[in-house]
Design an enzyme around this catalytic site. Structure first.
Site, PDB file in Angstrom:
ATOM      1  N   ARG A  95      -6.518   4.629 -14.523  1.00  0.00           N
ATOM      2  CA  ARG A  95      -6.525   5.193 -13.165  1.00  0.00           C
ATOM      3  C   ARG A  95      -7.165   6.586 -13.076  1.00  0.00           C
ATOM      4  NH1 ARG A  95      -2.247   6.461 -10.945  1.00  0.00           N
ATOM      5  NH2 ARG A  95      -2.845   6.000  -8.812  1.00  0.00           N
ATOM      6  N   TYR A 154      -0.979  -0.892 -12.237  1.00  0.00           N
ATOM      7  CA  TYR A 154      -2.432  -0.761 -12.402  1.00  0.00           C
ATOM      8  C   TYR A 154      -2.809   0.035 -13.646  1.00  0.00           C
ATOM      9  CZ  TYR A 154      -2.038  -2.514  -7.706  1.00  0.00           C
ATOM     10  OH  TYR A 154      -1.697  -3.271  -6.617  1.00  0.00           O
ATOM     11  N   CYS A 169     -14.757   6.467 -26.957  1.00  0.00           N
ATOM     12  CA  CYS A 169     -16.077   7.098 -26.911  1.00  0.00           C
ATOM     13  C   CYS A 169     -16.657   7.058 -25.499  1.00  0.00           C
ATOM     14  CB  CYS A 169     -17.015   6.409 -27.906  1.00  0.00           C
ATOM     15  SG  CYS A 169     -18.566   7.287 -28.130  1.00  0.00           S
ATOM     16  N   GLU A 170     -16.039   7.793 -24.601  1.00  0.00           N
ATOM     17  CA  GLU A 170     -16.488   7.954 -23.213  1.00  0.00           C
ATOM     18  C   GLU A 170     -16.055   9.324 -22.728  1.00  0.00           C
ATOM     19  OE1 GLU A 170     -18.267   5.983 -21.219  1.00  0.00           O
ATOM     20  OE2 GLU A 170     -18.363   4.270 -22.576  1.00  0.00           O
ATOM     21  N   GLY A 205       0.769  -1.234   0.000  1.00  0.00           N
ATOM     22  CA  GLY A 205       0.000   0.000   0.000  1.00  0.00           C
ATOM     23  C   GLY A 205       0.800   1.283   0.000  1.00  0.00           C
ATOM     24  N   TYR A 225     -10.474   6.846 -10.406  1.00  0.00           N
ATOM     25  CA  TYR A 225     -10.519   7.625  -9.163  1.00  0.00           C
ATOM     26  C   TYR A 225      -9.728   8.918  -9.240  1.00  0.00           C
ATOM     27  CZ  TYR A 225      -7.030   3.831  -8.650  1.00  0.00           C
ATOM     28  OH  TYR A 225      -6.049   2.887  -8.872  1.00  0.00           O
ATOM     29  N   GLU A 243       4.122  -6.635   1.262  1.00  0.00           N
ATOM     30  CA  GLU A 243       3.597  -6.976  -0.061  1.00  0.00           C
ATOM     31  C   GLU A 243       3.430  -5.748  -0.961  1.00  0.00           C
ATOM     32  OE1 GLU A 243       0.791 -10.776   1.039  1.00  0.00           O
ATOM     33  OE2 GLU A 243      -0.023  -8.786   1.472  1.00  0.00           O
TER      34      GLU A 243
END
Length: 560
Positions: free
Chosen positions: A457, A518, A490-491, A295, A461, A418
């Site tokens: 990404r 990611y 197309c978004e 994290g 968020y 991790e």
């Protein structure tokens, strides 16, 4: 029997301390500071500007495009470019930091961050183990040559075949729910020709808020991850059954992702150790693994000042800068030709240019440094506007270890860490071609051939990725304007960056930074877009580590 009930952070003096990010900050102020500024200053980056060109290690990125076109015969953009030296340096940083601890340690790479086989094999060759979320990630890790008994299998929902594969190869298994444990026990007893044993950890939800975006927050009580008091007790009762084929060997807690400060890890370790003490008293004598997950974030915004325009300043900062401009205007004396007056005039013009969005915050900060050489009496005024201060340092692996070092003196313990993002995110950039520019009454847009299909990404968020125009990287004299950098998908959510002050990028190339984690692992074929190639640079050598998708491969499953 003693229960796990009331062992979580909402009990005792920590009750509800972590319920808001404000309270996190309050507790943070009470904890020691463990910043390692020397490490921050020495941290090596392998993507850098040399002779007004952007290099990966010792290869010009434009040369990388030529190699892809001429040698590999693949489309040149968009293109993921990795630095092996950066990956190696990131791993070495963690390994050096872990050596500060007296206990046993194990560094696991979170494969979900980026499962490229060449990357994973490189990581394995450097002595790192892996943490896995699916059966296919287990298969990948085995193919990459990892020692199975050191692998960690996580996941809130595991298929039977996946757990069976983990048991077959003697992986450590993280238990995330009562039914997860029951399924594991059943497979041990009935899934093989002869009964098997399994080593498990309990993933506890400690209700710690790491103060990150809600979509990457896994530490609070409303998260789908981890065991609460009631589920923990049910699992303990199952594990205490005389014929239980699973052995409890450790405890796990993963708080979330993009964590900026190290103190939340300290609180997590404190609570896990408290739980371990209770379990030892209860008869679970082999609970020696403390797994604090990953994290730790990276500083995605370390180059932000280079493209930050006036409109991104807060109202408070805008008001302060306008006040400073007005003070400088009053201090100007017409007809006086002194060095101080020249500096005041130049600084005034720099603020006016910043407000007009013709220069970036980085340009303004540089002007401030020059100004103070001749006008040191203005130091306080500039400090009030944060023009001479550096932003807070992002926590490093050394900070993390320093924050927990005194808690882990027991040499019978093993700490498992991790990380995923902080190992691979800054190892990669995407080179993308500008397809065109357009202007509306409200915005200017740069349309590039990379999109949310490669870098999701920002869409997911609102994550920040720095964007550079490959031409004119070292020049601040070119004309600039504020653009949104968007893809062709197309978004409306297909954007890479918003409100960036950039030189005219038309018909050029842009570089999107820090996309090693990611991004490709979450890439898609939406709009039937083909996922692009990946290459790895090693000093002056460039290797293709994933060829791009082809239309025929995409259509094969449909041709029944």
């Amino acid at each position: 029997m003693t229960s796990l009930k009331h062992w979580h952070l909402r009990s005792r003096t920590f009750k509800d301390v972590w319920s808001t990010s404000l309270n996190v900050k309050r507790l943070r102020l009470a904890l020691p500071s463990f910043r390692n500024c020397d490490y921050q200053a020495k941290m090596e980056r392998y993507f850098k500007i040399l002779d007004q060109e952007l290099f990966c290690e010792k290869i010009n990125l434009k040369k990388v495009l030529e190699i892809c076109e001429q040698k590999f015969k693949v489309p040149t953009t968009p293109l993921f470019v990795y630095s092996k030296a950066q990956l190696t340096a990131n791993i070495k940083t963690y390994q050096d930091a872990l050596r500060q601890l007296a206990c046993q340690t194990q560094l696991n790479y979170a494969v979900k961050a980026n499962p490229n086989l060449t990357l994973v094999k490189t990581i394995q060759s450097l002595g790192v183990s892996a943490t896995l979320i699916s059966g296919n990630e287990i298969r990948l890790a085995l193919e990459a040559g990892f020692e199975p008994s050191r692998l960690m299998y996580n996941g809130g929902g595991k298929y039977t075949w996946e757990t069976r594969l983990a048991i077959e190869h003697n992986l450590l298994i993280n238990v995330d729910s009562e039914w997860d444990l029951r399924q594991t026990i059943d497979i041990c007893q009935n899934g093989f020709s002869e009964p098997r044993k399994a080593r498990v950890l309990l993933r506890l939800n400690l209700n710690i808020d790491p103060a990150v975006h809600k979509f990457v927050n896994t530490g609070t009580a409303d998260s789908k991850f981890g065991l609460d008091d009631e589920e923990s007790e049910k699992c303990l009762q199952l594990l205490q059954q005389p014929d239980c084929p699973t052995e409890l060997v450790g405890l796990h807690s993963h708080l979330g992702s993009t964590i900026y400060h190290s103190d939340v890890f300290r609180v997590s370790v404190e609570k896990l150790l408290e739980c371990r003490t209770k379990l030892l008293q209860r008869g679970f004598g082999n609970v020696n693994i403390i797994n604090i997950g990953g994290g730790l974030g990276i500083d995605y915004k370390y180059l932000e000042c280079e493209t930050r325009p006036w409109r991104c300043e807060s109202e408070t900062n805008q008001a302060r800068l306008i006040t400073l401009r007005d003070l400088l205007l009053k201090a100007r004396v017409e007809g006086v030709d002194s060095e101080e007056q020249k500096s005041i005039h130049e600084m005034t013009n720099s603020i006016i240019s910043y407000i007009a969005e013709s220069i970036s915050l980085a340009d303004l900060k540089q002007a401030s440094k020059e100004f103070l050489k001749n006008c040191p009496s203005w130091t306080t005024k500039l400090e009030e506007n944060s023009l001479t201060t550096t932003k807070p340092k992002h926590a490093t692996p050394y900070d993390l270890m320093n924050s927990i070092q005194d808690l882990l003196s027991d040499k019978t313990l093993q700490l498992i860490l991790e990380p995923g993002r902080s190992l691979v995110a800054n190892t990669c950039v995407v080179i993308s071609r500008v397809m065109g520019c357009k202007k509306t009454s409200q915005k200017k847009f740069v349309i590039i051939d990379a999109a949310m299909t490669e870098i999701i990404r920002p869409c997911l968020y609102g994550a920040y990725h720095h964007v550079s125009v490959l031409q004119d990287l070292a020049s601040s004299q070119v004309s600039k304007a504020v653009y949104d950098v968007v893809g062709p998908v197309c978004e409306s959510s297909d954007f890479i960056a918003k409100d960036r002050l950039l030189p005219n990028p038309e018909n050029g190339l842009v570089v999107i930074h820090d996309v090693g984690a990611y991004c490709y692992s979450m890439a898609s074929n939406y709009n039937i877009r083909m996922r692009p190639a990946e290459v790895m640079v090693t000093v002056e050598k460039c290797d293709l580590i994933r060829r791009p998708d082809t239309y025929d491969e995409f259509m094969t499953p449909y041709r029944i």
